[in-house]
Design an enzyme around this catalytic site. Sequence first.
Site, PDB file in Angstrom:
ATOM      1  N   THR A  23       0.818  -1.215   0.000  1.00 55.54           N
ATOM      2  CA  THR A  23       0.000   0.000   0.000  1.00 55.54           C
ATOM      3  C   THR A  23       0.851   1.264   0.000  1.00 55.54           C
ATOM      4  OG1 THR A  23      -0.054  -0.011   2.403  1.00 55.54           O
ATOM      5  CG2 THR A  23      -1.893  -1.071   1.263  1.00 55.54           C
ATOM      6  N   CYS A  27       2.361   3.016   9.550  1.00 52.86           N
ATOM      7  CA  CYS A  27       1.426   3.101  10.664  1.00 52.86           C
ATOM      8  C   CYS A  27       2.130   2.977  12.006  1.00 52.86           C
ATOM      9  CB  CYS A  27       0.450   1.917  10.602  1.00 52.86           C
ATOM     10  SG  CYS A  27      -0.775   2.026   9.305  1.00 52.86           S
ATOM     11  N   CYS A  31      -2.196   0.586  14.988  1.00 54.94           N
ATOM     12  CA  CYS A  31      -3.201   1.070  14.033  1.00 54.94           C
ATOM     13  C   CYS A  31      -4.430   0.153  14.009  1.00 54.94           C
ATOM     14  CB  CYS A  31      -2.609   1.140  12.633  1.00 54.94           C
ATOM     15  SG  CYS A  31      -3.787   1.794  11.441  1.00 54.94           S
ATOM     16  N   ARG A  56       3.957   6.692   2.902  1.00 54.45           N
ATOM     17  CA  ARG A  56       3.076   7.789   3.302  1.00 54.45           C
ATOM     18  C   ARG A  56       2.471   7.484   4.661  1.00 54.45           C
ATOM     19  NH1 ARG A  56       1.527   5.765  -1.398  1.00 54.45           N
ATOM     20  NH2 ARG A  56      -0.572   5.125  -0.864  1.00 54.45           N
ATOM     21  N   CYS A  58      -0.218   6.937   7.522  1.00 54.45           N
ATOM     22  CA  CYS A  58      -1.601   6.451   7.532  1.00 54.45           C
ATOM     23  C   CYS A  58      -2.533   7.558   8.023  1.00 54.45           C
ATOM     24  CB  CYS A  58      -1.683   5.244   8.461  1.00 54.45           C
ATOM     25  SG  CYS A  58      -3.352   4.703   8.808  1.00 54.45           S
ATOM     26  N   CYS A  61      -4.206   6.252  11.808  1.00 53.03           N
ATOM     27  CA  CYS A  61      -3.476   6.264  13.087  1.00 53.03           C
ATOM     28  C   CYS A  61      -2.480   7.418  13.170  1.00 53.03           C
ATOM     29  CB  CYS A  61      -2.782   4.927  13.315  1.00 53.03           C
ATOM     30  SG  CYS A  61      -1.500   4.565  12.108  1.00 53.03           S
TER      31      CYS A  61
HETATM   32 ZN   LIG Z   1      -2.525   3.244  10.403  1.00 49.48          ZN
END
Ligand SMILES: [Zn+2]
Length: 343
Positions: A23, A27, A31, A56, A58, A61
Amino acid sequence: MMEAFLQGDAAFDGIFVTAVRTTGIFCRPTCPAKKPRPENVHFYGTPREALLSGFRPCKRCRPLEAAGDTPDWLRPLLADLEQDPTRRWRDDDLRQQGLSPERVRRWFQTQHGMTFHAYSRARRLGSALGQVQDGSQVTRAAFASGYGSLSGFQEAFQRYFGASPTDLNRTTVVRVDRITTPLGPMLVAATDTRLCLLEFVDRRMLATQVQRLRRHLDAVFVPDRNDIITRTESEVAEYFDGSRRDFTVPIVTPGTEFQQQVWSALRRIPYGQTVSYRDLAAAVGRPAAVRAVGTTNGLNALAIIVPCHRVIGADGKLVGYGGGVWRKKRLLELEIEAATFAP
Ligand SMILES: [Zn+2]
């Protein structure tokens, strides 16, 4: 860490972050989002490392915000940044939002060990390369054919690298991917036959270097990898473990005749040794052009391979390095150590 992550153990919040290859998102260990497959998870000690590796944060969270202590004055800026990670920020933009650039800089420095501008550069590149991370052929094929579902990524990539699917018919195609090194991730770009860019992803002026190359080579950049990039990756790995002193991967360094002379002179500086800018100017037969030599040194797009880190101030100081003086210091230490133990 995997155990703590799978159990969502709050005791590890702030100790490490988890990043997911598929993805491109990182996190906190706690999370609440659905847990990814363990084989796709990477661990990083700090959000900074995850960011610089192109992940990137999240949105659920918010790993950049240590529990509850993001000051109210900063929230709108963080929200804007997530809204449009491809935006370039200047100090004036911050002022227009009623923020003091110094205050913003200090907060990022304290919280994440990087300046706000370095942070936004990392976000920009992260959103351009984020989905290349998983090496997905689907992403590449979709990019090349202009497939709509990836338009967000494609747009971010285009804003950074200036490619558009219709440009793919142009003469030179430059593939671009990332490699990891002990001093942080590097961006690597190559034509089908030659390496043209090797730079630490957080270096200033990286986007400018890309534009310069694009113009000089009349090239279009696409997210992909080829044999030259794979070969560069293994040669760089050998360099970092001290077993390689000379690089054999073919390179191209577009520039003026003077620039070409300076870059060739750089390649003649022996491993583990340093020269001054003045020595370098003399070596290209332009002893008065110390400044121009310094500027050209800074325009070098092939870090490590064209060893601009071996040029130092006349007083022996490690001045100016695009990738940061701390990296210059580490590269020289590495070479001196390797040369000492295996002369
Ligand atoms: Zn997260």
